[in-house]
Motif scaffolding. Structure first.
Motif, PDB file in Angstrom:
ATOM      1  N   ASP A   9      -5.273   6.036   1.164  1.00  0.00           N
ATOM      2  CA  ASP A   9      -4.302   5.652   0.063  1.00  0.00           C
ATOM      3  C   ASP A   9      -4.545   6.871  -0.989  1.00  0.00           C
ATOM      4  OD1 ASP A   9      -6.518   5.165  -1.682  1.00  0.00           O
ATOM      5  OD2 ASP A   9      -6.002   3.273  -2.194  1.00  0.00           O
ATOM      6  N   ALA A  18     -11.850  -1.016  -2.323  1.00  0.00           N
ATOM      7  CA  ALA A  18     -10.604  -1.681  -2.079  1.00  0.00           C
ATOM      8  C   ALA A  18     -10.688  -3.227  -2.291  1.00  0.00           C
ATOM      9  CB  ALA A  18     -10.204  -1.348  -0.439  1.00  0.00           C
ATOM     10  N   ARG A  21     -10.375  -4.133  -5.873  1.00  0.00           N
ATOM     11  CA  ARG A  21      -9.139  -3.601  -6.587  1.00  0.00           C
ATOM     12  C   ARG A  21      -8.320  -4.842  -6.343  1.00  0.00           C
ATOM     13  NH1 ARG A  21      -7.281   1.447  -4.226  1.00  0.00           N
ATOM     14  NH2 ARG A  21      -8.899   2.296  -5.500  1.00  0.00           N
ATOM     15  N   HIS A  22      -8.234  -5.777  -4.950  1.00  0.00           N
ATOM     16  CA  HIS A  22      -7.120  -6.447  -4.643  1.00  0.00           C
ATOM     17  C   HIS A  22      -7.666  -7.792  -4.659  1.00  0.00           C
ATOM     18  CE1 HIS A  22      -4.574  -2.987  -3.566  1.00  0.00           C
ATOM     19  NE2 HIS A  22      -5.779  -2.419  -2.828  1.00  0.00           N
ATOM     20  N   VAL A 168      -3.846 -11.842  -0.678  1.00  0.00           N
ATOM     21  CA  VAL A 168      -4.471 -10.724   0.203  1.00  0.00           C
ATOM     22  C   VAL A 168      -4.613 -11.034   1.614  1.00  0.00           C
ATOM     23  CG1 VAL A 168      -6.305  -9.033   0.343  1.00  0.00           C
ATOM     24  CG2 VAL A 168      -5.944 -10.083  -1.886  1.00  0.00           C
ATOM     25  N   THR A 199       0.846 -10.486  -0.105  1.00  0.00           N
ATOM     26  CA  THR A 199       1.117  -9.924  -1.299  1.00  0.00           C
ATOM     27  C   THR A 199       0.534  -8.472  -1.350  1.00  0.00           C
ATOM     28  OG1 THR A 199       1.623 -11.907  -2.364  1.00  0.00           O
ATOM     29  CG2 THR A 199       1.393 -10.161  -3.782  1.00  0.00           C
ATOM     30  N   ALA A 200      -0.801  -8.412  -1.032  1.00  0.00           N
ATOM     31  CA  ALA A 200      -1.501  -7.226  -0.821  1.00  0.00           C
ATOM     32  C   ALA A 200      -1.910  -7.294   0.525  1.00  0.00           C
ATOM     33  CB  ALA A 200      -2.436  -7.052  -1.758  1.00  0.00           C
ATOM     34  N   ILE A 202      -5.057  -5.476   2.898  1.00  0.00           N
ATOM     35  CA  ILE A 202      -6.239  -4.481   3.334  1.00  0.00           C
ATOM     36  C   ILE A 202      -6.310  -4.517   4.929  1.00  0.00           C
ATOM     37  CG2 ILE A 202      -8.807  -4.095   2.977  1.00  0.00           C
ATOM     38  CD1 ILE A 202      -8.519  -5.427   0.418  1.00  0.00           C
ATOM     39  N   ASP A 229      -1.818  -1.857   1.646  1.00  0.00           N
ATOM     40  CA  ASP A 229      -2.311  -1.082   0.249  1.00  0.00           C
ATOM     41  C   ASP A 229      -3.563  -0.472   0.458  1.00  0.00           C
ATOM     42  OD1 ASP A 229      -0.571  -2.764  -1.854  1.00  0.00           O
ATOM     43  OD2 ASP A 229      -1.060  -4.117  -0.282  1.00  0.00           O
ATOM     44  N   ALA A 230      -4.575  -0.735   1.589  1.00  0.00           N
ATOM     45  CA  ALA A 230      -5.443   0.166   1.698  1.00  0.00           C
ATOM     46  C   ALA A 230      -6.127  -0.072   3.355  1.00  0.00           C
ATOM     47  CB  ALA A 230      -6.895  -0.466   0.731  1.00  0.00           C
TER      48      ALA A 230
END
Length: 312
Positions: A9, A18, A21-22, A168, A199-200, A202, A229-230
């Protein structure tokens, strides 16, 4: 190009970064993989970082769920299957549900078809999805989230389940390219739907490969670049489950898990030693001991070539 815990990313973070962050306390976190490609390393990192009050969405429960419960991370479980993958019981989960020890666990139960329908509706950004898999079962009395609506086309009443859109979603896969196109093969479970519903997102992967490799076989891309996102490189990140073409299922670990989890104090000591006592997943794998991995190695069995040729 493979390595340990490199992120594809713009910010170049580790798996620990990661997750930090999420994930937030109180989030709904989906961790998916049906006995294959289970993102165990990411779950362990959630335990290491001490997140609490999570709602865990997982279609099939396994030792990972026991570990997150004993790690104090989860207060609610959304699931459809409870068991240690033909190898025994999940004793921490049983203590929480049967004895409310050390505290009760809120359990929102569906059929597997119901969980698939929830993720599918979430991925399609629909409010709910119709199902028939719970008709005639006790789930209707146990779970008030399963409702009945009239079929607008005259087919009578039908049951529906609400869309699941986790804060997540976390998945594991065999590989990704440098842009973040994620490829997987073998038993895929609900990976794609869970990713698109989150929504996010990984993703942990066994390795990063050259872009040309992914372009040469585009149909293996289950999550395209821009959705996750990651994307973190984490070799052996699905242990003790299998990764097709990389390593086999660790049956001995699953059998031993019933003994590890039978005593609550022993289970928490195991978590303190093997998860909280290690810096990252590489440390967890090293703690299994030298030579541990040899019995999980797999042979090579290549698929036949596919002709993607087009117009000359």
């Amino acid at each position: 190009m493979s390595g340990v815990q490199t992120l594809v990313d713009v910010q170049g973070a580790t798996l620990a970064e990661a997750i930090a962050r999420h994930v937030r306390d109180g989030h709904t976190v989906a961790i998916e993989g049906f006995g294959h490609l289970v993102p165990t390393a990411a779950a362990h990192e959630i335990i290491r970082q001490g997140f609490t009050g999570l709602t865990l969405a997982r279609m099939s429960c396994d030792p990972l769920v026991d570990q997150m419960l004993a790690g104090g991370c989860v207060t609610k479980l959304i699931s459809s299957f409870v068991g240690n993958s033909s190898a025994g019981s999940l004793h921490e989960l049983r203590r929480r549900i049967e004895l409310r020890d050390p505290e009760p666990l809120e359990f929102e139960e569906y059929s597997m078809g119901g969980m698939i329908a929830r993720y599918t509706a979430g991925a399609a950004k629909l409010p709910f999805a119709p199902i028939r898999s719970c008709t005639g079962s006790d789930l209707l009395a146990l779970n008030p989230m399963i409702k009945s609506v009239a079929d607008p086309y005259g087919g009578g009443d039908i049951h529906v389940v609400p869309a699941l859109n986790p804060d997540v979603s976390i998945i594991h896969a065999q590989r990704a390219d440098r842009a973040g196109n994620i490829q997987a093969w073998g038993m895929l479970g609900i990976h794609q739907e869970a990713a698109f519903a989150g929504t996010a997102v990984i993703a942990t992967v066994e390795e990063i490969v050259d872009d040309d490799i992914v372009r040469s076989d585009p149909n293996r891309t289950i999550v395209p670049a821009g959705v996750a996102d990651a994307v973190v490189v984490c070799p052996r990140g699905a242990h003790p489950t299998s990764v097709q073409g990389y390593y086999d299922r660790d049956d001995r670990f699953h059998r031993d898990w019933s003994e590890h989890s039978y005593d609550a104090a022993a289970l928490r000591a195991w978590i303190d030693r093997h998860i909280r006592g290690t810096e990252n997943h590489e440390g967890f794998i090293a703690g299994l001991g030298p030579g541990y991995w040899h019995r999980l190695e797999v042979g090579e069995r290549l698929s036949a070539p596919v002709n993607y040729g087009g117009r000359r």
